[in-house]
Design a protein around this motif. Structure first.
Motif, PDB file in Angstrom:
ATOM      1  N   LEU A 258       0.836  -1.199   0.000  1.00 31.94           N
ATOM      2  CA  LEU A 258       0.000   0.000   0.000  1.00 31.94           C
ATOM      3  C   LEU A 258       0.874   1.255   0.000  1.00 31.94           C
ATOM      4  CD1 LEU A 258      -2.796   1.331   0.227  1.00 31.94           C
ATOM      5  CD2 LEU A 258      -2.585   1.136   2.725  1.00 31.94           C
ATOM      6  N   LEU A 259       1.920   1.240   0.813  1.00 30.64           N
ATOM      7  CA  LEU A 259       2.852   2.369   0.857  1.00 30.64           C
ATOM      8  C   LEU A 259       3.468   2.610  -0.506  1.00 30.64           C
ATOM      9  CD1 LEU A 259       4.563   4.412   2.612  1.00 30.64           C
ATOM     10  CD2 LEU A 259       6.234   2.546   2.829  1.00 30.64           C
ATOM     11  N   ASN A 260       3.883   1.544  -1.162  1.00 28.89           N
ATOM     12  CA  ASN A 260       4.509   1.655  -2.475  1.00 28.89           C
ATOM     13  C   ASN A 260       3.553   2.292  -3.488  1.00 28.89           C
ATOM     14  OD1 ASN A 260       4.960   0.265  -5.334  1.00 28.89           O
ATOM     15  ND2 ASN A 260       6.933   0.334  -4.300  1.00 28.89           N
ATOM     16  N   THR A 261       2.320   1.818  -3.508  1.00 29.98           N
ATOM     17  CA  THR A 261       1.345   2.324  -4.483  1.00 29.98           C
ATOM     18  C   THR A 261       1.019   3.788  -4.246  1.00 29.98           C
ATOM     19  OG1 THR A 261       0.371   0.124  -4.717  1.00 29.98           O
ATOM     20  CG2 THR A 261      -0.962   1.995  -5.426  1.00 29.98           C
ATOM     21  N   VAL A 262       0.750   4.144  -2.987  1.00 24.82           N
ATOM     22  CA  VAL A 262       0.363   5.519  -2.663  1.00 24.82           C
ATOM     23  C   VAL A 262       1.496   6.494  -2.969  1.00 24.82           C
ATOM     24  CG1 VAL A 262      -0.257   7.080  -0.778  1.00 24.82           C
ATOM     25  CG2 VAL A 262      -1.341   4.828  -0.944  1.00 24.82           C
ATOM     26  N   VAL A 263       2.711   6.150  -2.562  1.00 23.16           N
ATOM     27  CA  VAL A 263       3.845   7.049  -2.793  1.00 23.16           C
ATOM     28  C   VAL A 263       4.109   7.206  -4.284  1.00 23.16           C
ATOM     29  CG1 VAL A 263       6.327   7.371  -2.424  1.00 23.16           C
ATOM     30  CG2 VAL A 263       4.880   6.598  -0.540  1.00 23.16           C
ATOM     31  N   CYS A 264       4.010   6.109  -5.040  1.00 27.36           N
ATOM     32  CA  CYS A 264       4.221   6.196  -6.496  1.00 27.36           C
ATOM     33  C   CYS A 264       3.197   7.124  -7.149  1.00 27.36           C
ATOM     34  CB  CYS A 264       4.145   4.809  -7.122  1.00 27.36           C
ATOM     35  SG  CYS A 264       5.668   3.874  -7.034  1.00 27.36           S
ATOM     36  N   VAL A 265       1.956   6.996  -6.751  1.00 28.00           N
ATOM     37  CA  VAL A 265       0.905   7.831  -7.339  1.00 28.00           C
ATOM     38  C   VAL A 265       1.139   9.301  -7.001  1.00 28.00           C
ATOM     39  CG1 VAL A 265      -1.550   8.389  -7.243  1.00 28.00           C
ATOM     40  CG2 VAL A 265      -0.827   6.003  -7.401  1.00 28.00           C
ATOM     41  N   LEU A 266       1.509   9.589  -5.752  1.00 29.13           N
ATOM     42  CA  LEU A 266       1.616  10.974  -5.305  1.00 29.13           C
ATOM     43  C   LEU A 266       2.898  11.660  -5.750  1.00 29.13           C
ATOM     44  CD1 LEU A 266       0.265  10.729  -1.635  1.00 29.13           C
ATOM     45  CD2 LEU A 266      -0.934  11.564  -3.662  1.00 29.13           C
ATOM     46  N   PHE A 267       4.003  10.912  -5.846  1.00 29.02           N
ATOM     47  CA  PHE A 267       5.299  11.562  -6.001  1.00 29.02           C
ATOM     48  C   PHE A 267       6.044  11.257  -7.291  1.00 29.02           C
ATOM     49  CE2 PHE A 267       4.625  11.500  -1.395  1.00 29.02           C
ATOM     50  CZ  PHE A 267       4.891  12.822  -1.078  1.00 29.02           C
ATOM     51  N   GLN A 268       5.497  10.399  -8.180  1.00 29.35           N
ATOM     52  CA  GLN A 268       6.242  10.066  -9.384  1.00 29.35           C
ATOM     53  C   GLN A 268       6.521  11.292 -10.252  1.00 29.35           C
ATOM     54  OE1 GLN A 268       7.451   6.654 -10.802  1.00 29.35           O
ATOM     55  NE2 GLN A 268       8.640   8.445 -11.378  1.00 29.35           N
ATOM     56  N   VAL A 269       5.536  12.166 -10.416  1.00 31.85           N
ATOM     57  CA  VAL A 269       5.760  13.374 -11.223  1.00 31.85           C
ATOM     58  C   VAL A 269       6.820  14.246 -10.565  1.00 31.85           C
ATOM     59  CG1 VAL A 269       4.705  15.471 -12.134  1.00 31.85           C
ATOM     60  CG2 VAL A 269       3.428  13.316 -12.187  1.00 31.85           C
ATOM     61  N   ARG A 270       6.720  14.429  -9.251  1.00 27.35           N
ATOM     62  CA  ARG A 270       7.694  15.256  -8.540  1.00 27.35           C
ATOM     63  C   ARG A 270       9.109  14.692  -8.669  1.00 27.35           C
ATOM     64  NH1 ARG A 270       6.806  18.924  -4.629  1.00 27.35           N
ATOM     65  NH2 ARG A 270       5.116  19.359  -6.080  1.00 27.35           N
ATOM     66  N   MET A 271       9.250  13.380  -8.574  1.00 30.49           N
ATOM     67  CA  MET A 271      10.577  12.761  -8.629  1.00 30.49           C
ATOM     68  C   MET A 271      11.170  12.789 -10.026  1.00 30.49           C
ATOM     69  SD  MET A 271      11.308  11.991  -5.548  1.00 30.49           S
ATOM     70  CE  MET A 271      12.742  10.947  -5.786  1.00 30.49           C
ATOM     71  N   SER A 272      10.351  13.045 -11.036  1.00 24.76           N
ATOM     72  CA  SER A 272      10.873  13.090 -12.398  1.00 24.76           C
ATOM     73  C   SER A 272      11.483  14.440 -12.756  1.00 24.76           C
ATOM     74  CB  SER A 272       9.749  12.779 -13.394  1.00 24.76           C
ATOM     75  OG  SER A 272       8.850  13.868 -13.498  1.00 24.76           O
ATOM     76  N   LYS A 273      11.233  15.449 -11.949  1.00 23.71           N
ATOM     77  CA  LYS A 273      11.740  16.790 -12.256  1.00 23.71           C
ATOM     78  C   LYS A 273      13.267  16.795 -12.180  1.00 23.71           C
ATOM     79  CE  LYS A 273       7.531  19.072 -10.600  1.00 23.71           C
ATOM     80  NZ  LYS A 273       6.996  19.260 -11.946  1.00 23.71           N
ATOM     81  N   GLY A 274      13.876  17.401 -13.175  1.00 20.71           N
ATOM     82  CA  GLY A 274      15.335  17.425 -13.251  1.00 20.71           C
ATOM     83  C   GLY A 274      15.916  16.284 -14.061  1.00 20.71           C
ATOM     84  N   ALA A 275      15.068  15.372 -14.524  1.00 22.08           N
ATOM     85  CA  ALA A 275      15.543  14.219 -15.300  1.00 22.08           C
ATOM     86  C   ALA A 275      15.072  14.296 -16.740  1.00 22.08           C
ATOM     87  CB  ALA A 275      15.069  12.918 -14.662  1.00 22.08           C
ATOM     88  N   GLU A 276      15.045  15.520 -17.281  1.00 23.08           N
ATOM     89  CA  GLU A 276      14.492  15.700 -18.624  1.00 23.08           C
ATOM     90  C   GLU A 276      15.503  15.469 -19.735  1.00 23.08           C
ATOM     91  OE1 GLU A 276      14.261  17.988 -16.214  1.00 23.08           O
ATOM     92  OE2 GLU A 276      12.123  17.971 -15.683  1.00 23.08           O
ATOM     93  N   ASP A 277      16.787  15.357 -19.406  1.00 26.32           N
ATOM     94  CA  ASP A 277      17.816  15.186 -20.429  1.00 26.32           C
ATOM     95  C   ASP A 277      18.774  14.085 -19.999  1.00 26.32           C
ATOM     96  OD1 ASP A 277      19.228  16.402 -18.393  1.00 26.32           O
ATOM     97  OD2 ASP A 277      19.405  18.333 -19.418  1.00 26.32           O
ATOM     98  N   VAL A 278      19.830  13.889 -20.775  1.00 24.86           N
ATOM     99  CA  VAL A 278      20.771  12.808 -20.481  1.00 24.86           C
ATOM    100  C   VAL A 278      21.447  13.023 -19.134  1.00 24.86           C
ATOM    101  CG1 VAL A 278      22.879  11.647 -21.246  1.00 24.86           C
ATOM    102  CG2 VAL A 278      21.149  12.309 -22.928  1.00 24.86           C
ATOM    103  N   ALA A 279      21.878  14.242 -18.867  1.00 23.05           N
ATOM    104  CA  ALA A 279      22.551  14.530 -17.601  1.00 23.05           C
ATOM    105  C   ALA A 279      21.633  14.238 -16.420  1.00 23.05           C
ATOM    106  CB  ALA A 279      22.999  15.996 -17.573  1.00 23.05           C
ATOM    107  N   GLY A 280      20.399  14.733 -16.495  1.00 18.71           N
ATOM    108  CA  GLY A 280      19.457  14.509 -15.410  1.00 18.71           C
ATOM    109  C   GLY A 280      19.063  13.047 -15.282  1.00 18.71           C
ATOM    110  N   GLY A 281      18.896  12.379 -16.414  1.00 12.10           N
ATOM    111  CA  GLY A 281      18.551  10.964 -16.379  1.00 12.10           C
ATOM    112  C   GLY A 281      19.655  10.128 -15.749  1.00 12.10           C
TER     113      GLY A 281
END
Length: 423
Positions: A258-281
């Protein structure tokens, strides 16, 4: 303010991302239904022996891997929108075919066709995001769609689990037909997207193939290494570890999922910030490797401890794991898009999907042999492999970026030189 920001990340989107979100929701609810009832349907309703069901599912998984790259190539030639529609509708028809199976041969045919269509659709839909969105928006779009996927899969599994309580052939058949309709609808929804044209193929790229791109193959390999620490580790090794090697109640595993599902839903977009290019990825992949290694160590420490200590270690490890998992997703999306030539997103998405499927396929075998078999040293071995994979990614990503030719790359408003990828 933080809560409001998270809610803004999750608000319904318009345009391309909004259409894909509805399509993905339909697909993942259907997948949730299939996860819940497929095996039991063929075991109890069709009366196929369990060994043959396992064999059929294994064959279908191998075939799904084999079609991933060719399906991506087809997407590059015919257009990702067209192939997304065709593969989606074909998968829906194949799943409806489950209800017509009367024996092992029919079972093997329909599950193989469905698995191949699913793999082909994944490559085409990955390329569709690249074709329909500018480079700076792709990773965030994938993150938003991943949140939708988690919601849909949870909803489908929950509803499918409720159907298991009824446990009748009529209910199983109805769920399978509903799944087929949902897959078909998901494919047809792509008709609402703008038409995509196959990108022009540079003269010097004729005859080139993703399997000849050694730097990209190396990146895909490291991605597969990190996949060892994501879903399958949590769903296969951890529950056995909790039950056999710790004093924690088995019910803590439900809290972890349950923790895994809830955190993924709430924070996946936030955690992707800064990873838009090769350096960030590359940075995201490196951090993912570190976090996944730490969670393995915490899971190992839980063995033989008092109940409260074991539960604390397991929950802390699960929380760290989900953030490592989200960073891995963001990093892998960035690298798979930014290192792919504009004319070949389909086959490059196909290769990355193949690498992820291979990683997910071998994880249960390795996890049960090494972690369950060896105990805490097995967790530490996994931690070392994941840490090495994460730390190696920036250097390999720099190498891959240096080998990209300007005519193969797409303009990126925040583009950086290869030296910008931090070691």
């Amino acid at each position: 303010m933080g809560a409001l920001s998270i809610l803004r990340d999750l608000k319904p989107r318009r345009g391309v991302v909004g259409i894909l979100a509805v399509s993905n929701l339909a697909r993942t609810v259907a997948n949730g239904f299939l996860l819940s009832v497929t095996v039991l349907y063929f075991l109890r309703t069709v009366d196929i022996p369990s060994q043959r069901v396992g064999l059929g599912l294994t064959v279908s998984a191998v075939l799904a891997m084999l079609v991933s790259i060719p399906a991506g190539q087809l997407s590059d030639r015919l257009g990702s929108r067209t192939t997304s529609i065709v593969f989606g509708v074909f998968q829906g028809i194949a799943v409806c075919g489950y209800t017509l199976v009367g024996g092992f041969t029919g079972f093997l045919v329909v599950v193989s066709l469905s698995a191949m269509a699913d793999s082909a659709s994944a490559a085409a839909r990955g390329a569709l995001i690249a074709d329909a969105l500018p480079p700076s928006e792709r990773v965030e779009a994938r993150a938003y769609l991943q949140s939708v996927i988690n919601v849909g899969l949870s909803l489908g599994t929950l509803l499918g689990g409720a159907a298991l309580a009824v446990n009748t052939a009529v209910v199983f058949t109805a769920l399978l037909l509903t799944s087929g309709v949902l897959f078909t609808v998901a494919g047809l929804l792509c008709l609402r997207l703008p038409r995509t044209e196959a990108a022009a193929r540079p003269e010097d790229a004729k005859g080139s193939h993703v399997l000849a791109d050694l730097p990209f193959l190396a990146v895909a390999f490291l991605n597969a290494v990190l996949v060892l620490g994501t879903d399958a580790l949590l769903t296969v090794a951890l529950p056995i570890w909790i039950a056999d090697r710790t004093q924690a109640p088995v019910s803590v595993y439900a809290a972890i999922m349950l923790l895994n599902t809830v955190v993924c839903v709430l924070f996946q977009v936030r955690m992707s910030k800064g990873a838009e290019d090769v350096a960030g990825g590359a940075r995201a992949m490196r951090r993912s490797g570190v976090l996944l290694a730490v969670c393995c160590a915490l899971f190992a420490v839980a063995a033989g401890r008092p109940v409260w200590v074991a539960v604390l270690c397991l929950l802390a490890g699960a929380l760290i794991h989900v953030f490592g998992e989200m960073l891995h997703s963001a990093g892998s999306w960035a690298l798979s898009y930014e290192l792919a030539p504009a004319h070949a997103h389909g086959q490059y998405q196909g290769l990355f999907g193949l690498a992820q499927r291979v990683g997910a396929a071998v994880t249960p075998l390795l996890a049960t042999a090494v972690i369950v078999g060896w105990g805490w040293p097995g967790w530490l071995l996994f931690a070392g492999v994941l840490l090495a994979g994460g730390l190696a990614t920036p250097a390999v990503a720099r190498w891959a970026q240096r080998t990209r030719t300007p005519q193969h790359q797409e303009p990126h408003e925040d583009s950086q030189t290869p030296d910008a990828v931090s070691a």
